[in-house]
Scaffold this active site. Structure first.
Site, mmCIF file in Angstrom:
data_model
loop_
_atom_site.group_PDB
_atom_site.id
_atom_site.type_symbol
_atom_site.label_atom_id
_atom_site.label_comp_id
_atom_site.label_asym_id
_atom_site.label_seq_id
_atom_site.Cartn_x
_atom_site.Cartn_y
_atom_site.Cartn_z
ATOM 1 C CE LYS A 106 -68.312 -44.496 44.434
ATOM 2 N NZ LYS A 106 -67.255 -44.243 45.433
ATOM 3 C CE LYS A 191 -68.885 -40.591 46.603
ATOM 4 N NZ LYS A 191 -67.604 -40.256 45.944
#
Length: 333
Positions: A106, A191
């Site tokens: 990520k 995020k």
């Protein structure tokens, strides 16, 4: 039976290999640390990353990359995002023809602004139909304990996404598929940046109202950038968007939240990194996201505040300033 290789024996790579083994997939986990691989192979444990968890007997573990990749239908990669290119480049000629490469990472690559699936495709010379990404509210330690969760398998090719989903579906791990690869990967990377911001506010002593505000406005930033990059709006309200954002921002298991909390308590970045004991991808991804947003002409005040603070150019309170000192306007603009 689907055969899979998982590259990277950290907490998430090891946990994902365990998920695949529990789903009935023939899985081999590759890592570079002889002691870690030996412990997984002989004791079915990786106490350095997921302490107290007994791993499934079906996991094979090896330091031999050729052994790991031989005959694999799925090759999942879980290495630090900013080092992914250098780590996986030597394996280009070993990835089996027809295998689907899956990013478990990520992040957004510094300099190139490439998503991790794009790094895999470029380095291994793969067509779009052989690339996928997994993202969602997937804290490794909870999944390793077989606590129920769901995730998203994203690919522009439905068959590739379904192959990966079928290889991971079990009684406690529920994969959904999504063809919005850009949106799913952006959510997973961004995020982490928001989680650093939330951690900072926690470290400063603020409560749930502030946390909820930063999470919500953070999601608005992610959505604005995603839509500018061609993603679908529903992706951001789903598991890869709001789901992962809540898990990462609210949990003490999140390294990004933990690092931000140390910063909010007045520690230096170097001290916070040392205390976090693991890679907090949001630290470097924040700059990559900021540059990506500037190129797209999208306003990202929370990301800007995190970048400024991480660079030591402003006190930690700059994150609050970035959030609350904006011009008043309609919430939906």
């Amino acid at each position: 039976m689907t055969r899979a290789a998982v590259l990277g024996a950290g907490a998430w790579g090891t946990t994902y290999a365990a998920v695949m083994a529990d789903a009935g997939t023939d899985v081999t986990l590759w890592g570079r640390d002889d002691a870690v691989i030996r412990s997984i192979r002989e004791d079915r444990r990786h106490d350095g990353a997921i302490p107290g968890v007994e791993l499934p007997a079906g996991i094979r573990a090896t330091t031999d990359i050729e052994e790991a990749l031989a005959g694999a239908d799925v090759v999942a990669v879980a290495v630090p995002a900013q080092r992914a290119r250098e780590i996986i480049a030597p394996f280009a000629g070993l990835v089996p023809s027809g295998a689907v490469a899956v990013s478990l990472m990520k992040g957004i690559e510094l300099g190139t602004h490439a998503r991790m699936s794009e790094v895999l495709a470029e380095v291994w010379d793969l067509p779009a139909e052989r690339v996928a990404a997994v993202s969602g509210p997937n804290l490794a330690k909870e999944i390793a304990q077989r606590q129920p969760t769901a995730t998203v398998v994203a690919s522009t090719d439905d068959e590739a996404a379904e192959l990966v989903a079928a290889a991971t579906a079990s009684s406690y791990f529920r994969p959904y598929t999504n063809d919005d690869l850009v949106g799913v990967e952006l959510c997973g990377a961004y995020k982490n940046v928001v989680a650093v911001g939330v951690g900072i506010t926690d470290g400063l002593g603020f409560g749930n109202n502030t946390t909820a505000t930063v999470i919500t406005r953070g999601l608005a930033e992610i959505t604005r950038l995603g839509l500018a990059l061609g993603s679908r709006p529903e992706t951001f309200s789903g598991l890869a968007g709001m789901g992962d954002l809540i898990a990462t921002c609210a949990s003490p298991l999140s390294r990004n939240h933990t690092l931000g909390s140390h910063l909010g308590q007045g520690r230096s970045l170097d001290e916070a990194i040392a205390l976090t004991r693991g890679t907090a991808e949001g630290v470097k991804t924040a700059t990559a996201v900021q540059e990506l947003a500037r190129g797209a002409g999208v306003d990202v005040p929370i990301c800007d505040g995190v970048v400024t603070m991480l660079a030591g150019e402003a006190p930690v309170e700059s994150v609050i300033g970035a959030l609350l000192s904006r011009p008043r306007k309609s919430e939906v603009d």
